[in-house]
Every structure is written in C-alpha cells, then in structure tokens.
Design an enzyme around this catalytic site. Sequence first.
Site, PDB file in Angstrom:
ATOM      1  N   SER A  35       0.829  -1.213   0.000  1.00 42.81           N
ATOM      2  CA  SER A  35       0.000   0.000   0.000  1.00 42.81           C
ATOM      3  C   SER A  35       0.861   1.260   0.000  1.00 42.81           C
ATOM      4  CB  SER A  35      -0.931  -0.015   1.215  1.00 42.81           C
ATOM      5  OG  SER A  35      -1.870  -1.056   1.065  1.00 42.81           O
ATOM      6  N   ARG A 129     -14.512  -6.871  -9.821  1.00 44.15           N
ATOM      7  CA  ARG A 129     -14.297  -6.011  -8.645  1.00 44.15           C
ATOM      8  C   ARG A 129     -15.001  -4.663  -8.859  1.00 44.15           C
ATOM      9  NH1 ARG A 129      -8.404  -6.298  -5.986  1.00 44.15           N
ATOM     10  NH2 ARG A 129      -9.708  -5.557  -4.270  1.00 44.15           N
ATOM     11  N   SER A 176     -15.181  -0.005  -0.771  1.00 44.89           N
ATOM     12  CA  SER A 176     -13.718   0.021  -0.703  1.00 44.89           C
ATOM     13  C   SER A 176     -13.223   1.412  -0.358  1.00 44.89           C
ATOM     14  CB  SER A 176     -13.104  -0.391  -2.043  1.00 44.89           C
ATOM     15  OG  SER A 176     -11.699  -0.227  -2.007  1.00 44.89           O
ATOM     16  N   GLU A 320      -8.019  -6.523   5.315  1.00 42.57           N
ATOM     17  CA  GLU A 320      -7.055  -7.364   4.603  1.00 42.57           C
ATOM     18  C   GLU A 320      -6.389  -8.375   5.534  1.00 42.57           C
ATOM     19  OE1 GLU A 320      -4.164  -4.838   2.579  1.00 42.57           O
ATOM     20  OE2 GLU A 320      -3.035  -4.549   4.410  1.00 42.57           O
ATOM     21  N   HIS A 347     -13.093  -8.174  -2.833  1.00 44.37           N
ATOM     22  CA  HIS A 347     -11.625  -8.242  -2.877  1.00 44.37           C
ATOM     23  C   HIS A 347     -11.187  -9.152  -4.026  1.00 44.37           C
ATOM     24  CE1 HIS A 347     -10.349  -6.569   1.358  1.00 44.37           C
ATOM     25  NE2 HIS A 347     -10.889  -5.659   0.566  1.00 44.37           N
ATOM     26  N   ARG A 351     -14.027 -13.157  -0.531  1.00 45.70           N
ATOM     27  CA  ARG A 351     -13.222 -13.830   0.507  1.00 45.70           C
ATOM     28  C   ARG A 351     -14.084 -14.481   1.574  1.00 45.70           C
ATOM     29  NH1 ARG A 351      -8.166  -9.511   1.040  1.00 45.70           N
ATOM     30  NH2 ARG A 351      -6.865 -10.620  -0.467  1.00 45.70           N
ATOM     31  N   ARG A 392      -3.971 -13.976  -0.396  1.00 43.43           N
ATOM     32  CA  ARG A 392      -4.189 -14.193   1.052  1.00 43.43           C
ATOM     33  C   ARG A 392      -4.938 -15.505   1.318  1.00 43.43           C
ATOM     34  NH1 ARG A 392      -1.825  -9.542   2.821  1.00 43.43           N
ATOM     35  NH2 ARG A 392      -2.376  -7.698   1.635  1.00 43.43           N
TER      36      ARG A 392
HETATM   37  O1  LIG Z   1      -5.520   1.454  -0.135  1.00 41.82           O
HETATM   38  C1  LIG Z   1      -4.958   0.367  -0.010  1.00 41.82           C
HETATM   39  O2  LIG Z   1      -3.730   0.229  -0.217  1.00 41.82           O
HETATM   40  C2  LIG Z   1      -5.749  -0.798   0.409  1.00 41.82           C
HETATM   41  C3  LIG Z   1      -6.983  -0.606   0.968  1.00 41.82           C
HETATM   42  C4  LIG Z   1      -7.823  -1.728   1.434  1.00 41.82           C
HETATM   43  O3  LIG Z   1      -8.850  -1.908   0.479  1.00 41.82           O
HETATM   44  P1  LIG Z   1     -10.414  -2.031   0.901  1.00 41.82           P
HETATM   45  O4  LIG Z   1     -10.818  -0.755   1.542  1.00 41.82           O
HETATM   46  O5  LIG Z   1     -11.081  -2.307  -0.409  1.00 41.82           O
HETATM   47  O6  LIG Z   1     -10.468  -3.198   1.841  1.00 41.82           O
HETATM   48  C5  LIG Z   1      -7.018  -3.014   1.593  1.00 41.82           C
HETATM   49  O7  LIG Z   1      -7.863  -4.090   1.865  1.00 41.82           O
HETATM   50  C6  LIG Z   1      -6.161  -3.261   0.388  1.00 41.82           C
HETATM   51  O8  LIG Z   1      -5.427  -4.450   0.539  1.00 41.82           O
HETATM   52  C7  LIG Z   1      -5.156  -2.138   0.214  1.00 41.82           C
HETATM   53  C1  LIG Z   2      -7.560  -6.479  -0.836  1.00 39.11           C
HETATM   54  C2  LIG Z   2      -6.283  -6.606  -1.191  1.00 39.11           C
HETATM   55  O1  LIG Z   2      -5.708  -6.133  -2.330  1.00 39.11           O
HETATM   56  P1  LIG Z   2      -6.074  -4.981  -3.370  1.00 39.11           P
HETATM   57  O2  LIG Z   2      -5.029  -3.931  -3.175  1.00 39.11           O
HETATM   58  O3  LIG Z   2      -5.960  -5.637  -4.699  1.00 39.11           O
HETATM   59  O4  LIG Z   2      -7.454  -4.490  -3.055  1.00 39.11           O
HETATM   60  C3  LIG Z   2      -5.329  -7.354  -0.331  1.00 39.11           C
HETATM   61  O5  LIG Z   2      -4.113  -7.309  -0.640  1.00 39.11           O
HETATM   62  O6  LIG Z   2      -5.737  -8.005   0.650  1.00 39.11           O
END
Ligand SMILES: O=C(O)C1=C[C@@H](OP(=O)(O)O)[C@@H](O)[C@H](O)C1
Ligand SMILES: C=C(OP(=O)(O)O)C(=O)O
Length: 440
Positions: A35, A129, A176, A320, A347, A351, A392
Amino acid sequence: MTALDAHPHPTAALWAAPQASGPLDALVEVPGSKSLSNRYLVLAALADGPSRLRAVLSSRDTRLMGQALETLGVGVETGTDWLVSPAPLRGHVTIDCGLAGTVMRFLPAVAALADGPVQFTGDPEALVRPMGPVIQALRALGVRVDEDGEPGHLPITVHGRGAVRGGHVDVDASGSSQFVSGLLLAGARFDQGLTVRHTGRTLPSLPHIEMTVDVLRAAGVEVDDSRPDIWHVAPGRVAGRDVRVEPDLSNAGAFLVAALAVGGTVRVPGWPSATTQPGGLLPGILERMGATTRLDGDVLSVTGTGAVRGADLDLKPAGELAPTIAALAVFGDSPTRLRGIAHLRGHETDRLAALANEITRLGGQAEQTADGLVITPRPLTGGVWRTYADHRMATAGALVGLRVPGVQVEDVATTGKTLPDFVGMWQRMLGPADAGTRAS
Ligand SMILES: O=C(O)C1=C[C@@H](OP(=O)(O)O)[C@@H](O)[C@H](O)C1
Ligand SMILES: C=C(OP(=O)(O)O)C(=O)O
C-alpha cells in the site's frame, strides 16, 4: 521493465503445505508495504521533481503500478531503489491492472490528467471487482469515462484532457476505501483541488485513507481531514521525495500468526513505532487470541503456546487481515466471529465465500454472515485448499497446513501478488527440521 515482469505465472500445481514439527523460533524479514509502495509511486509520478523510493516492494502489484506509470510516460527505474522521473502524462494507451485494487482504483483519476484516452483492463477476476464509485466520481468531476464491459466494472476508458477542474465530489466508499484514496492522491493536481465526501453507511479500511492523507502531507500537499467522512486536498505542487517504505505488516501477519498457531516465537524486524498500516493492529488482535507480544527496539516478537482463543473481532479497519485471522481461528478453543467486512466480497475474490468454502471442505465449520464470518473450531482433515487467484487465500492455506496433515494449497504462486518469495520465507521460518516433509 517488460510486460513479463508483472505477468503472473499461475499454475494449477498443488503445494504440499509443510507441517510444523515443533515450536517456532524464527526471525522473518518482510519486504516493503504494497500500500505504501504504490502510493509513493503514484505521488512520485505526479510530483514536480524526481523521487528515490527505497525498500519498495517488488511484487506483481507494484510492478503493475510501475509499468502503468511508464505507459503513461513517467520514467520508472527499478532496482535496489526505484527512481521515478515525472513527465507529462500521455494518453492513447492501455493499462493492465492485473488484479491490483490499488492500480485499478488509484490510476483512473491520474489518467484524467493525461492528454488522451487511457483504457484500463485486468485479469478475469479483476473484471468483477467494484469500480462504479470511481467512474461516477470522475464523471461528476466532468471527466468522460466509457464503460467498455459490464457497467460499474473494468474495462473502462478514461478520456484524459490534460487537466481536471476539481471541486467537490460525493462518493459511496462502503465497498472500498480505495475509492476515496484514489481521488485524493490525484486531487492536488486538479485546478481547484478536491473535496471528497463519503456518503455510504459504513467506511472500511479507514487506516488506509489515513495512510493516503499521511503520504500526501509528507509530499507537501495540504490536506484537511478534520471533519468525519470529508477530506479536502488543496491544489498545489507535489514534492519529489527520497523515502523508505515500511515493511508490509499485513504480509508479516501470516508469519506472526504461525507462532500462535503452533507455538514458539516469530520476530519481525523493522516494525514501525507508529504506522498507518492496518497491520499495526496485529499485536492487539493476536494478544486477544492468546499471544504475548513485545516490541524490542524495532523488532516485534509474537509468542504463542499453540493454544488459540476464539474472539469477537470487528475487522472493519483492517479487512485485509481477515483471511489470516480466519485461518488461525480454526484452531481456537471457542468460536471466532469476524465482523465489519462485508466489503471483502469485492476483494481478489469473494473472501467470505472462499474462506467458508475451504474451511468447510476440510471438515471445519464456517458460516458467512451479512458482514463477516463465524468460525467454529472442529478437527480438520487434509485435502486441497483452493485459492481463487487470491494471495491471502494461499497464505491462509499454508497456515492451516501447519497443523493439519495433508493440506495441499492450489496455485501458491498467487502469493506473488504481494510476496513473491512466500514459499521460501515460509520454509526458512520453519527451519531445516521441516524441510523433508515438504515435497510438492
Ligand atoms: O488502499 C490500499 O492500499 C488498500 C486498501 C484496502 O482496500 P479495501 O478498503 O477495499 O479493503 C485493503 O484491503 C487493500 O489491501 C489495500
Ligand atoms: C484487498 C487486497 O488487495 P487490493 O489492493 O488488490 O485491493 C489485499 O491485498 O488483501
């Protein structure tokens, strides 16, 4: 960078998940945060000077981001450090998002600044998605977006016109947090800046939005987040930076949880004293499930006895982590309820369904609820653990296999999305004593 670097190498092969032969005693060095890496890359591309990014995660998701930015005309040199040289953003290109939420949700607003159409496509699993809120927000800001497939999903084409007016926009980010982050990251480059208001009933992954605000501020962008569910990014320059990426604490989670599942201690160096990563919540969660944790300098140690306590956990801020915690919960002394994670259905795969399916298929009990899972521990038997192209899910299968003989994880290579050396790291964590049990 070539297209192949970011291409998956999927295989239907089954990986015999190694069982632990005794308590763990391991130091596990975890690569950089997905991230943070992808946020720094986006901001470096929008900056008014070059950036040097240290300890960037090198995985499918970050390589896809690097390639996407290169496709838009930005200079991206990968190596020990990644060097990013901003350039005018060019259109008439296609971006492969793979299955990366951060690429498909962060780059459309950037593409609106390009000088022509930018098409976004991705893996078959990416095409389901949710993308609707990104599309609607950009349209509300005056950007033309074509839906080239199913409405509300990839593929889409963003018609960049070199500039975006900006202003106010409403977004329902209950599906999200990335819908908000993606708009904010580009907002400083809009003529009037950007105010985003979340209108949905619930907002998952707030720490990830705080991460976005944090990296923007660190790049010199003025952000007002003083009101709940409203963020204002002032128009202005984004500074090029020399920055080091924190280790990925969510990826660390699988290794730390292993100590709790089988007993012993796992240590992760480089643990930040303060972080916006949701993995920062892991020590507290694992303590509730029976671990003792301590931070010595920057080394986090998690110690378990093999006894796991069931828990009632609201994972809304840290969805996550859910697959990892669900895998641990199968070994609990009582049921575990995971709440606040309805959005996990959007996701890499659904999941909640995937976890319930796989736990149930090995003889366990897991029920989906409206916003999560209830896992009731039962003795499990070996078998194939399917992964649904979800990294995951693969690491969750490896965790289950630590204690259940005969677990075979399908397509473990899917871990390359965020942790290409997962299998090697897992085997090193277990030590040479377990090497012989591990034919694939
Ligand atoms: O902004 C990011 O880097 C992320 C936000 C989250 O997404 P969600 O809000 O869709 O869960 C997380 O689950 C994802 O792995 C990474
Ligand atoms: C939700 C995930 O990934 P993404 O950044 O593709 O949303 C994750 O890594 O758990």
